[in-house]
Scaffold this active site. Structure first.
Site, PDB file in Angstrom:
ATOM      1  N   GLY A 239       0.842  -1.190   0.000  1.00  0.00           N
ATOM      2  CA  GLY A 239       0.000   0.000   0.000  1.00  0.00           C
ATOM      3  C   GLY A 239       0.877   1.240   0.000  1.00  0.00           C
TER       4      GLY A 239
ATOM      5  N   GLN B 149       3.227   9.893   1.343  1.00  0.00           N
ATOM      6  CA  GLN B 149       4.512   9.189   1.456  1.00  0.00           C
ATOM      7  C   GLN B 149       5.461   9.539   0.310  1.00  0.00           C
ATOM      8  OE1 GLN B 149       2.444   5.199   2.284  1.00  0.00           O
ATOM      9  NE2 GLN B 149       4.316   5.005   3.480  1.00  0.00           N
TER      10      GLN B 149
ATOM     11  N   CYS C 265       5.877  -0.245   7.589  1.00  0.00           N
ATOM     12  CA  CYS C 265       5.538   0.936   6.802  1.00  0.00           C
ATOM     13  C   CYS C 265       6.761   1.343   5.993  1.00  0.00           C
ATOM     14  CB  CYS C 265       5.118   2.080   7.736  1.00  0.00           C
ATOM     15  SG  CYS C 265       4.653   3.572   6.849  1.00  0.00           S
ATOM     16  N   LEU C 266       6.536   1.649   4.721  1.00  0.00           N
ATOM     17  CA  LEU C 266       7.649   2.052   3.865  1.00  0.00           C
ATOM     18  C   LEU C 266       8.286   3.353   4.359  1.00  0.00           C
ATOM     19  CD1 LEU C 266       6.059   1.170   0.417  1.00  0.00           C
ATOM     20  CD2 LEU C 266       7.863  -0.095   1.616  1.00  0.00           C
TER      21      LEU C 266
ATOM     22  N   HIS D 298      -4.448   1.529   7.815  1.00  0.00           N
ATOM     23  CA  HIS D 298      -3.061   2.013   7.901  1.00  0.00           C
ATOM     24  C   HIS D 298      -2.856   3.169   6.914  1.00  0.00           C
ATOM     25  CE1 HIS D 298       1.485   1.241   7.943  1.00  0.00           C
ATOM     26  NE2 HIS D 298       1.322   1.948   6.837  1.00  0.00           N
ATOM     27  N   GLU D 299      -3.365   2.987   5.676  1.00  0.00           N
ATOM     28  CA  GLU D 299      -3.202   4.023   4.645  1.00  0.00           C
ATOM     29  C   GLU D 299      -4.030   5.259   4.980  1.00  0.00           C
ATOM     30  OE1 GLU D 299      -0.821   3.469   2.891  1.00  0.00           O
ATOM     31  OE2 GLU D 299      -0.726   1.295   2.934  1.00  0.00           O
TER      32      GLU D 299
ATOM     33  N   HIS E 109      -2.337   7.561   7.264  1.00  0.00           N
ATOM     34  CA  HIS E 109      -1.355   8.433   6.605  1.00  0.00           C
ATOM     35  C   HIS E 109      -1.992   9.753   6.170  1.00  0.00           C
ATOM     36  CE1 HIS E 109       2.368   6.142   6.379  1.00  0.00           C
ATOM     37  NE2 HIS E 109       1.758   5.077   5.883  1.00  0.00           N
TER      38      HIS E 109
HETATM   39  O1  GNR Z   1       3.979  -2.635   2.643  1.00  0.00           O
HETATM   40  C1  GNR Z   1       3.302  -2.478   3.658  1.00  0.00           C
HETATM   41  N1  GNR Z   1       2.964  -3.555   4.412  1.00  0.00           N
HETATM   42  C2  GNR Z   1       2.069  -3.506   5.466  1.00  0.00           C
HETATM   43  C3  GNR Z   1       2.014  -4.591   6.329  1.00  0.00           C
HETATM   44  C4  GNR Z   1       1.121  -4.600   7.375  1.00  0.00           C
HETATM   45  C5  GNR Z   1       0.267  -3.533   7.560  1.00  0.00           C
HETATM   46  C6  GNR Z   1       0.328  -2.434   6.731  1.00  0.00           C
HETATM   47  C7  GNR Z   1       1.226  -2.426   5.681  1.00  0.00           C
HETATM   48  S1  GNR Z   1       1.272  -1.058   4.611  1.00  0.00           S
HETATM   49  C8  GNR Z   1       2.923  -1.126   4.083  1.00  0.00           C
HETATM   50  C9  GNR Z   1       3.184  -0.089   3.026  1.00  0.00           C
HETATM   51  C10 GNR Z   1       2.983   1.290   3.613  1.00  0.00           C
HETATM   52  O2  GNR Z   1       3.766   1.826   4.338  1.00  0.00           O
HETATM   53  N2  GNR Z   1       1.866   1.889   3.346  1.00  0.00           N
HETATM   54  O3  GNR Z   1       1.600   3.100   3.883  1.00  0.00           O
HETATM   55 NI    NI Z   2       2.669   3.178   5.746  1.00  0.00          NI
END
Ligand code: GNR
Ligand code: NI
Length: 185
Positions: free
Chosen positions: A46, A51, A105-106, A147-148, A151
């Site tokens: 995601g 980001q 999270c990236l 999660h997204e 952000h």
């Molecule tokens: O790549 C991602 N893996 C992930 C694993 C568990 C819960 C959420 C994520 S999102 C993350 C990519 C990211 O940072 N998206 O904002």
């Molecule tokens: Ni993230």
């Protein structure tokens, strides 16, 4: 399509609140294409526009899918791409009960922790073509969407951890950043 740079903690831009998109036009589609390419390259499942430094309420995701995976003769699997695009996502409803997933999270590279979130959520959004859509998400999809969507509010998963854990992670990341800068300069 083009790769964009993913911002990492600590970075104030990641704490910005993203703005609602007025219109899904060619420029926005180009942003979504770039985001998807950047996400696949990372690799991640995601990515929110903030980001890559763009404060718009835009998310791309690909959590894979059993329906689109292909099983070869030798029993290896190929995951076909199943990209999803969310513009202006809003939560209509979320479940009472939570589930726990190990999140990463990236923008918080190399760090993982368990986070509790509503197990299911019902979301409305605009798709790649600006058409209004709804989705009932559960499992990994629900976790990832939430999660997204965090952000978009400037929230990172480390904000849910204890103060001590969060501080340790941010310290580690700022140290890593300084080392990388020294190597580049
Ligand atoms: O790549 C991602 N893996 C992930 C694993 C568990 C819960 C959420 C994520 S999102 C993350 C990519 C990211 O940072 N998206 O904002
Ligand atoms: Ni993230």
């Amino acid at each position: 399509m083009a790769l964009r740079q993913i911002l990492t903690e600590p970075n104030k831009i990641l704490r910005e609140k993203s703005l609602f998109v007025e219109k899904v036009d060619k420029d926005l589609q180009k942003l979504m294409d770039d985001m998807l390419e950047t996400m696949y390259a990372a690799p991640g499942i995601g990515l929110a526009a903030i980001q890559v430094g763009v404060p718009k309420r835009v998310i791309v995701m690909d959590i894979g899918s059993r329906n689109t995976s292909e099983t070869l003769n030798d029993n290896t699997h190929i995951e076909k791409k199943s990209p999803m695009y969310f513009v202006n996502p809003e939560i209509i409803e979320k479940s009472e009960h939570n589930s726990t997933y190990e999140e990463g999270c990236l923008s918080v590279p190399g760090q993982f922790a368990e986070v509790d979130r509503p197990a299911k959520c019902h979301i409305k959004y605009l798709d790649y073509h600006g058409q209004p859509k709804e989705i009932k998400a559960e499992g990994m999809l629900a976790t990832c969407i939430q999660h997204e969507m965090d952000h978009l509010e400037g929230i990172l998963f480390i904000d849910y951890l204890s103060k001590l854990k969060k501080t340790m992670i941010i310290k580690k990341l700022s140290k890593q950043k300084k080392t990388v800068e020294r190597i580049i300069v």
